[in-house]
Design a protein around this motif. Structure first.
Motif, PDB file in Angstrom:
ATOM      1  N   VAL A 182      12.402  -2.122 -17.802  1.00 33.43           N
ATOM      2  CA  VAL A 182      12.675  -0.764 -18.266  1.00 33.43           C
ATOM      3  C   VAL A 182      13.369  -0.054 -17.114  1.00 33.43           C
ATOM      4  CG1 VAL A 182      11.689   1.388 -19.108  1.00 33.43           C
ATOM      5  CG2 VAL A 182      10.670  -0.795 -19.800  1.00 33.43           C
ATOM      6  N   ASP A 183      14.671   0.205 -17.299  1.00 35.61           N
ATOM      7  CA  ASP A 183      15.489   0.853 -16.271  1.00 35.61           C
ATOM      8  C   ASP A 183      15.728   2.305 -16.656  1.00 35.61           C
ATOM      9  OD1 ASP A 183      15.757  -1.561 -14.897  1.00 35.61           O
ATOM     10  OD2 ASP A 183      17.611  -2.078 -15.916  1.00 35.61           O
ATOM     11  N   ASP A 184      15.603   3.197 -15.671  1.00 35.28           N
ATOM     12  CA  ASP A 184      15.891   4.603 -15.936  1.00 35.28           C
ATOM     13  C   ASP A 184      17.024   5.091 -15.038  1.00 35.28           C
ATOM     14  OD1 ASP A 184      14.876   5.666 -13.401  1.00 35.28           O
ATOM     15  OD2 ASP A 184      12.852   5.446 -14.206  1.00 35.28           O
ATOM     16  N   ALA A 185      17.472   6.296 -15.302  1.00 35.43           N
ATOM     17  CA  ALA A 185      18.608   6.866 -14.577  1.00 35.43           C
ATOM     18  C   ALA A 185      18.171   7.919 -13.563  1.00 35.43           C
ATOM     19  CB  ALA A 185      19.595   7.483 -15.576  1.00 35.43           C
ATOM     20  N   GLY A 186      16.915   7.892 -13.170  1.00 34.29           N
ATOM     21  CA  GLY A 186      16.406   8.899 -12.240  1.00 34.29           C
ATOM     22  C   GLY A 186      16.699   8.573 -10.794  1.00 34.29           C
ATOM     23  N   ALA A 187      15.930   9.193  -9.923  1.00 34.10           N
ATOM     24  CA  ALA A 187      16.116   9.034  -8.479  1.00 34.10           C
ATOM     25  C   ALA A 187      15.426   7.791  -7.939  1.00 34.10           C
ATOM     26  CB  ALA A 187      15.576  10.268  -7.756  1.00 34.10           C
ATOM     27  N   GLY A 188      14.663   7.091  -8.785  1.00 34.64           N
ATOM     28  CA  GLY A 188      13.919   5.923  -8.315  1.00 34.64           C
ATOM     29  C   GLY A 188      12.536   6.306  -7.838  1.00 34.64           C
ATOM     30  N   VAL A 189      11.783   5.331  -7.403  1.00 35.21           N
ATOM     31  CA  VAL A 189      10.429   5.545  -6.888  1.00 35.21           C
ATOM     32  C   VAL A 189      10.465   5.244  -5.401  1.00 35.21           C
ATOM     33  CG1 VAL A 189       8.015   4.798  -7.013  1.00 35.21           C
ATOM     34  CG2 VAL A 189       9.401   4.898  -9.102  1.00 35.21           C
ATOM     35  N   PRO A 190      10.037   6.200  -4.573  1.00 34.67           N
ATOM     36  CA  PRO A 190      10.029   5.951  -3.124  1.00 34.67           C
ATOM     37  C   PRO A 190       9.227   4.696  -2.796  1.00 34.67           C
ATOM     38  CG  PRO A 190       9.516   8.252  -3.599  1.00 34.67           C
ATOM     39  CD  PRO A 190       9.505   7.529  -4.914  1.00 34.67           C
ATOM     40  N   SER A 191       9.697   3.932  -1.825  1.00 33.83           N
ATOM     41  CA  SER A 191       9.056   2.662  -1.486  1.00 33.83           C
ATOM     42  C   SER A 191       7.590   2.837  -1.096  1.00 33.83           C
ATOM     43  CB  SER A 191       9.827   1.940  -0.385  1.00 33.83           C
ATOM     44  OG  SER A 191       9.906   2.745   0.771  1.00 33.83           O
ATOM     45  N   ASP A 192       7.227   3.967  -0.496  1.00 33.13           N
ATOM     46  CA  ASP A 192       5.837   4.173  -0.084  1.00 33.13           C
ATOM     47  C   ASP A 192       4.915   4.517  -1.255  1.00 33.13           C
ATOM     48  OD1 ASP A 192       7.124   6.697  -0.294  1.00 33.13           O
ATOM     49  OD2 ASP A 192       5.681   7.615   1.064  1.00 33.13           O
TER      50      ASP A 192
END
Length: 107
Positions: free
Chosen positions: A31-41
């Motif tokens: 499930v791919d979204d067009a947002g800013a992503g999830v911070p690695s931490d």
């Protein structure tokens, strides 16, 4: 799936793509979204109960309790699978569910 798609819609905005694939003997649901992503931490913590990531706190109308992704993880585990969050190739986040393929034997 509903929780993942609902999260993509409310927290990432933009287009959401659902892709089915076969990877290394496992069935993959991406499930791919067009947002800013999830911070690695936050990538492990977002699957813990009651955790609310930065994206949830940046909204004026904060929704939810932080249980949705924990429930998704629990359901995926019940089927012997795993879930993780990655960077989507198109930008944004990719939530990937990997489920083992089970061969049916004679009954």
């Amino acid at each position: 799936m509903t929780n993942l798609i609902d999260n993509a819609h409310h927290y990432a905005g933009g287009a959401t793509a659902i892709r089915l694939d076969y990877e290394l003997g496992e069935f993959a649901i991406n499930v791919d979204d067009a947002g800013a992503g999830v911070p690695s931490d936050e990538r492990e913590a977002i699957f813990e109960r009651f955790f609310r990531g930065r994206a949830a706190h940046d909204r004026r109308l904060v929704r939810g309790t932080g249980l949705g992704l924990a429930l998704v993880r629990d359901h995926v585990r019940a089927f012997g699978g795993t879930i993780r969050v990655l960077d989507s190739p198109e930008g944004g986040a990719r939530f990937q569910i990997l489920l083992p393929l089970v061969e049916e034997g004679p009954e």
